[in-house]
Design a protein around this motif. Structure first.
Motif, short mmCIF file in Angstrom:
data_model
loop_
_atom_site.label_atom_id
_atom_site.label_comp_id
_atom_site.label_asym_id
_atom_site.label_seq_id
_atom_site.Cartn_x
_atom_site.Cartn_y
_atom_site.Cartn_z
N PHE A 1 -4.52 -1.82 -2.92
CA PHE A 1 -5.67 -1.69 -3.83
C PHE A 1 -5.70 -2.81 -4.84
O PHE A 1 -6.73 -3.40 -5.11
CB PHE A 1 -5.59 -0.34 -4.55
CG PHE A 1 -5.88 0.79 -3.63
CD1 PHE A 1 -4.91 1.27 -2.77
CD2 PHE A 1 -7.15 1.32 -3.56
CE1 PHE A 1 -5.19 2.28 -1.87
CE2 PHE A 1 -7.44 2.35 -2.67
CZ PHE A 1 -6.45 2.83 -1.83
N ILE B 1 -4.11 7.35 2.68
CA ILE B 1 -5.05 8.20 3.44
C ILE B 1 -5.17 7.71 4.89
O ILE B 1 -6.12 8.01 5.59
CB ILE B 1 -6.44 8.18 2.75
CG1 ILE B 1 -7.02 6.75 2.68
CG2 ILE B 1 -6.36 8.77 1.35
CD1 ILE B 1 -8.44 6.69 2.12
N VAL C 1 -11.27 12.82 1.31
CA VAL C 1 -10.31 12.14 0.42
C VAL C 1 -10.54 12.63 -1.00
O VAL C 1 -11.61 13.15 -1.32
CB VAL C 1 -10.48 10.60 0.48
CG1 VAL C 1 -10.16 10.08 1.87
CG2 VAL C 1 -11.85 10.16 -0.01
N VAL D 1 -1.71 5.54 -10.64
CA VAL D 1 -2.61 6.69 -10.50
C VAL D 1 -1.88 8.00 -10.78
O VAL D 1 -0.81 8.27 -10.24
CB VAL D 1 -3.22 6.68 -9.09
CG1 VAL D 1 -4.01 7.93 -8.81
CG2 VAL D 1 -4.11 5.45 -8.91
N PRO E 1 -2.21 12.38 -10.85
CA PRO E 1 -0.86 12.82 -11.28
C PRO E 1 0.28 12.40 -10.34
O PRO E 1 1.43 12.70 -10.62
CB PRO E 1 -1.02 14.34 -11.27
CG PRO E 1 -1.99 14.62 -10.17
CD PRO E 1 -2.96 13.47 -10.17
N GLU F 1 7.44 -6.15 -6.37
CA GLU F 1 7.11 -6.41 -7.78
C GLU F 1 7.60 -5.27 -8.68
O GLU F 1 7.81 -4.15 -8.22
CB GLU F 1 5.57 -6.52 -7.93
CG GLU F 1 5.00 -7.78 -7.30
CD GLU F 1 3.46 -7.73 -7.22
OE1 GLU F 1 2.90 -8.48 -6.42
OE2 GLU F 1 2.86 -6.88 -7.94
N ASP G 1 12.06 -5.74 -2.80
CA ASP G 1 12.03 -6.20 -1.41
C ASP G 1 10.85 -5.50 -0.73
O ASP G 1 10.27 -4.54 -1.26
CB ASP G 1 13.34 -5.81 -0.72
CG ASP G 1 13.54 -6.57 0.59
OD1 ASP G 1 12.67 -7.40 0.92
OD2 ASP G 1 14.54 -6.31 1.26
N SER H 1 9.10 -3.10 2.06
CA SER H 1 9.53 -1.81 2.63
C SER H 1 10.07 -1.99 4.05
O SER H 1 11.04 -1.32 4.45
CB SER H 1 8.37 -0.82 2.64
OG SER H 1 7.19 -1.46 3.10
#
Ligand code: BV8
Length: 244
Positions: free
Chosen positions: A32, A99, A153, A187, A189, A210, A224, A226
């Motif tokens: 995003f 999603i 969604v 984001v 909760p 990051e 690193d 994933s």
């Protein structure tokens, strides 16, 4: 890389993963907020909200159709498959903000989709719910009840599905290890889940190239990708099991 937990693998029985867009980035699904971010040329508050949908359903459906096409092409990467493989060595639950359904495609057996799934459709009024056909013939799909259909969604300003959120909080509160992968933790909760885990003395590990807003809360931060770090986590548990 995982020295912190090398000698604790036997005691770590329940592992919860909190994943975000970053874990799907190497499957070709844009994040995003990254440089290739989905929201670079779209304003999320203009597209991922109920108001945006009712103000301009065609634009919102175009955005989701474009993203869904991408999701249909995407395959799980070594990060997704590593999490699925870890189920051989511990009880694993995945709490995903994504999603795209890639954790399920990688055969993870316990996945909670906090923000829904882009390949499902629901009615904006009645309780109709179904998988989305590969392609839409018409632009604005209507429900049999006559109301407009929408992607299944969770939009900004909408509550998460209560049953899903309750279960997610339960898993976060009782795990021995929480691994936060590929999320900026911006984001809510969803970003409160690591706090619940920490309050219940879980070990917190973050895997992200990051820093994030919560890196300082973590017991271990692995800067690193994933796809590089998660297979190493699995081999740690695999070696421990083979040793015993
Ligand atoms: C709620 C589905 C109660 C849709 C999503 C003001 C007005 C209105 C609301 C709010 C407000 N202020 C706060 C809020 C609450 C709001 C919120 O948190 N807003 C944010 C923007 C401040 N939250 C909500 O509205 C939630 N509901 O609170 O209900 C309520 C009710 C009424 C009114 C108010 C509150 C609902 C939130 C759900 C929104 N839906 N998705 C869709 O996708 O189209 S959110 C969407 O964005 C994703 O699902 C995900 O959760 C989030 C993106 O975050 P990330 O996944 O972290 O992705 P990001 O790009 O940010 O980061 C990627 C990371 O990966 C980076 O750190 C990068 O470094 C890393 N990375 C990159 N590559 C790799 C990698 N890591 C590892 N390996 C790699 N290879």
């Amino acid at each position: 890389m995982f020295e912190l937990i090398r000698n604790q693998t036997k005691e770590i029985r329940k592992i919860v993963f909190v994943t975000g867009a970053g874990i799907s980035q190497e499957s070709g699904i844009p994040t995003f907020r990254g440089k290739d971010g989905l929201w670079r040329n779209h304003d999320p508050m203009k597209l991922a909200t109920i108001d945006a949908f009712f103000n301009n359903p065609k634009l919102v459906w175009e955005w989701y159709n474009e993203r869904r096409e991408n999701v249909f092409q995407a395959q799980p990467n070594q990060g997704h498959t590593a999490i699925a493989e870890l189920e051989e060595y511990a009880e694993v639950v995945v709490l995903t903000q994504n999603i795209d359904g890639l954790h399920q495609k990688a055969s993870s057996s316990k996945v909670l989709e906090l923000h829904g799934n882009i390949t499902r459709i629901k009615c904006s009024v009645c309780n109709f719910l179904d998988d989305i056909p590969r392609r839409f013939s018409e632009n604005l799909p209507l429900c049999k009840c006559g109301n407009i259909l929408r992607p299944d969604v969770v939009w900004f300003g909408e509550s998460l599905p209560q049953d899903v959120w309750k279960k997610a909080m339960g898993f976060a509160g009782e795990c021995d290890l929480m691994v936060v992968v590929g999320t900026s933790l911006v984001v809510s909760p969803a970003n409160t889940l690591p706090i619940s885990a920490k309050q219940n003395n879980a070990i917190l590990i973050e895997i992200n190239p990051e820093k994030t807003e919560m890196s300082s809360e973590m017991d271990l931060v692995i800067n690193d990708l994933s796809t590089s770090a998660l297979p190493k986590l699995v081999s740690l548990f695999k070696q421990a099991k083979e040793k015993n």
